[in-house]
Design a protein around this motif. Structure first.
Motif, PDB file in Angstrom:
ATOM      1  N   ASN A 117      10.595  10.049  21.289  1.00 55.40           N
ATOM      2  CA  ASN A 117      11.546   9.054  20.795  1.00 55.40           C
ATOM      3  C   ASN A 117      12.527   9.649  19.776  1.00 55.40           C
ATOM      4  O   ASN A 117      12.847   9.035  18.756  1.00 55.40           O
ATOM      5  N   ARG A 118      12.966  10.862  20.034  1.00 54.53           N
ATOM      6  CA  ARG A 118      13.981  11.500  19.191  1.00 54.53           C
ATOM      7  C   ARG A 118      14.710  12.539  20.030  1.00 54.53           C
ATOM      8  O   ARG A 118      14.214  12.975  21.069  1.00 54.53           O
ATOM      9  N   GLU A 119      15.880  12.940  19.573  1.00 56.37           N
ATOM     10  CA  GLU A 119      16.641  13.915  20.338  1.00 56.37           C
ATOM     11  C   GLU A 119      15.978  15.289  20.245  1.00 56.37           C
ATOM     12  O   GLU A 119      15.271  15.594  19.280  1.00 56.37           O
ATOM     13  N   PRO A 120      16.183  16.126  21.258  1.00 55.22           N
ATOM     14  CA  PRO A 120      15.543  17.443  21.261  1.00 55.22           C
ATOM     15  C   PRO A 120      15.980  18.296  20.078  1.00 55.22           C
ATOM     16  O   PRO A 120      17.157  18.280  19.678  1.00 55.22           O
ATOM     17  N   ILE A 125      20.742  23.666  17.917  1.00 56.22           N
ATOM     18  CA  ILE A 125      21.096  25.046  18.249  1.00 56.22           C
ATOM     19  C   ILE A 125      22.327  25.070  19.142  1.00 56.22           C
ATOM     20  O   ILE A 125      23.269  25.839  18.913  1.00 56.22           O
ATOM     21  N   ALA A 126      22.345  24.223  20.147  1.00 55.58           N
ATOM     22  CA  ALA A 126      23.495  24.180  21.067  1.00 55.58           C
ATOM     23  C   ALA A 126      24.775  23.764  20.360  1.00 55.58           C
ATOM     24  O   ALA A 126      25.871  24.149  20.780  1.00 55.58           O
ATOM     25  N   ALA A 127      24.649  22.981  19.283  1.00 64.04           N
ATOM     26  CA  ALA A 127      25.827  22.526  18.530  1.00 64.04           C
ATOM     27  C   ALA A 127      26.300  23.560  17.515  1.00 64.04           C
ATOM     28  O   ALA A 127      27.389  23.418  16.949  1.00 64.04           O
ATOM     29  N   ASP A 128      25.518  24.589  17.283  1.00 61.71           N
ATOM     30  CA  ASP A 128      25.840  25.628  16.302  1.00 61.71           C
ATOM     31  C   ASP A 128      26.821  26.619  16.922  1.00 61.71           C
ATOM     32  O   ASP A 128      26.529  27.213  17.967  1.00 61.71           O
ATOM     33  N   PRO A 129      27.990  26.849  16.311  1.00 61.68           N
ATOM     34  CA  PRO A 129      28.961  27.804  16.879  1.00 61.68           C
ATOM     35  C   PRO A 129      28.407  29.205  17.052  1.00 61.68           C
ATOM     36  O   PRO A 129      28.933  29.986  17.853  1.00 61.68           O
ATOM     37  N   ALA A 130      27.340  29.537  16.336  1.00 57.87           N
ATOM     38  CA  ALA A 130      26.742  30.862  16.472  1.00 57.87           C
ATOM     39  C   ALA A 130      25.996  31.016  17.792  1.00 57.87           C
ATOM     40  O   ALA A 130      25.646  32.135  18.178  1.00 57.87           O
ATOM     41  N   TYR A 131      25.765  29.887  18.471  1.00 53.61           N
ATOM     42  CA  TYR A 131      25.022  29.915  19.733  1.00 53.61           C
ATOM     43  C   TYR A 131      25.827  29.192  20.813  1.00 53.61           C
ATOM     44  O   TYR A 131      25.334  28.275  21.468  1.00 53.61           O
ATOM     45  N   LYS A 132      27.050  29.638  21.013  1.00 55.21           N
ATOM     46  CA  LYS A 132      27.955  28.980  21.954  1.00 55.21           C
ATOM     47  C   LYS A 132      27.469  29.055  23.399  1.00 55.21           C
ATOM     48  O   LYS A 132      27.901  28.252  24.236  1.00 55.21           O
ATOM     49  N   ASN A 133      26.622  30.005  23.699  1.00 57.25           N
ATOM     50  CA  ASN A 133      26.172  30.191  25.085  1.00 57.25           C
ATOM     51  C   ASN A 133      24.880  29.440  25.387  1.00 57.25           C
ATOM     52  O   ASN A 133      24.184  29.764  26.359  1.00 57.25           O
ATOM     53  N   VAL A 134      24.555  28.435  24.575  1.00 60.60           N
ATOM     54  CA  VAL A 134      23.362  27.612  24.802  1.00 60.60           C
ATOM     55  C   VAL A 134      23.773  26.210  25.227  1.00 60.60           C
ATOM     56  O   VAL A 134      24.627  25.583  24.579  1.00 60.60           O
ATOM     57  N   SER A 135      23.199  25.723  26.308  1.00 60.19           N
ATOM     58  CA  SER A 135      23.404  24.346  26.753  1.00 60.19           C
ATOM     59  C   SER A 135      22.053  23.674  26.891  1.00 60.19           C
ATOM     60  O   SER A 135      21.080  24.303  27.320  1.00 60.19           O
ATOM     61  N   VAL A 136      21.998  22.394  26.539  1.00 62.24           N
ATOM     62  CA  VAL A 136      20.763  21.630  26.687  1.00 62.24           C
ATOM     63  C   VAL A 136      20.852  20.806  27.965  1.00 62.24           C
ATOM     64  O   VAL A 136      21.844  20.103  28.199  1.00 62.24           O
ATOM     65  N   LEU A 137      19.831  20.902  28.798  1.00 59.48           N
ATOM     66  CA  LEU A 137      19.743  20.112  30.020  1.00 59.48           C
ATOM     67  C   LEU A 137      18.613  19.111  29.865  1.00 59.48           C
ATOM     68  O   LEU A 137      17.477  19.485  29.572  1.00 59.48           O
TER      69      LEU A 137
END
Length: 268
Positions: A117-120, A125-137
């Motif tokens: 009952n909370r967001e992952p 991490i995916a929202a952090d500009p340092a990790y631009k190559n991460v997407s959450v599915l």
């Protein structure tokens, strides 16, 4: 017992040569499961990334991420799925190891987010500009997949959970087949998990959070994968494998197996 990461491990290499007086040379035998593995520079840099939080780095001595990812064969430019990433311990390392030409898909089962009952946690991490190559599915576990063909599907300390109500007890034949289909020919499926006692099958998955490595091997190879080998860097004979992995006597020091499976080069 586990071997600590050596500062010069990247320079290690084991070579052998042999000649035969007649006929073609026989292929060399596979290295022992506990043989040293050279750590590529991209993985060393990813583990040494100063942006990693202390809560992660202080676990490195027990989790040996450099050796694990070297065994998986993570390279620059790779497309990777971190299946059930948890707080993103490996997601951050994978992101830097594959570099800007690569991509990491953090696959979070909807079954888990509904239960929590909370967001992952990996959303941050995916929202952090340092990790631009991460997407959450986000999707139901049996529907595993990614927007592109993958080089690696990686799951750490989670395979047993997929056999429990925590993940909705999905049909693992379907899950493993979807993993198979998501990979490029020759792609790797790496499964790391807490080991249960030999012959226990799925018995301890829910109560002890462990699974018999042979049960995993049987399920994954049934989906079409070829078992390529094991790394023993996280094996620990002191663990009797008869208590929960969360028991204070063993937490962080469990016996863990690392199995590497490959999709045959000619498979579709």
């Amino acid at each position: 017992m586990r071997k600590p990461l050596l500062s010069l491990v990247a320079a290690l290499a084991v070579t052998a040569c042999a000649t035969t007086p007649m006929g073609p040379a026989a292929p060399p035998p596979p290295p022992p499961a506990d043989a040293p593995v050279a750590i590529p520079a991209n993985i060393i840099a990813a583990v040494d990334n100063p942006l990693r939080p202390e809560v992660d780095t202080r676990r490195d001595a027990d989790r040996l991420p450099a050796q694990v990812l070297a065994f998986a064969g993570v390279r620059n430019g790779a497309k990777v799925a971190d299946l059930i990433p948890g707080t993103g311990y490996f997601t951050r390392i994978l992101s830097k190891a594959v570099g800007p030409r690569g991509h990491v898909y953090a696959y979070v089962p909807d079954e888990l987010t509904k239960l929590a009952n909370r967001e992952p946690a990996v959303n941050a991490i995916a929202a952090d500009p340092a990790y631009k190559n991460v997407s959450v599915l986000l999707n139901l576990l049996p529907n595993f997949g990614a927007p592109e063909k993958l080089d690696l599907v990686f799951t750490a300390q989670n395979y047993h959970d997929m056999h429990t109500p925590l993940m909705g007890k999905p049909d693992m034949a379907v899950v493993n087949r979807r993993v198979f289909q998501s990979l490029k020919p020759g792609g790797v499926y790496l499964v790391l998990d807490h080991s249960a006692q030999p012959g226990s099958g799925l018995r301890d998955a829910e109560k002890l959070h462990r699974i018999d490595p042979e049960a995993v091997k049987a399920e994954v190879t049934a989906a079409g994968f070829v078992f390529e080998g094991e790394s023993r860097v996280l094996r620990d004979a002191a663990d009797k494998r008869n208590v929960s992995v969360f028991d204070p006597s063993i937490r962080g020091k469990t016996d863990q197996f690392i199995y590497k499976f490959r999709k045959p080069a000619g498979a579709r």
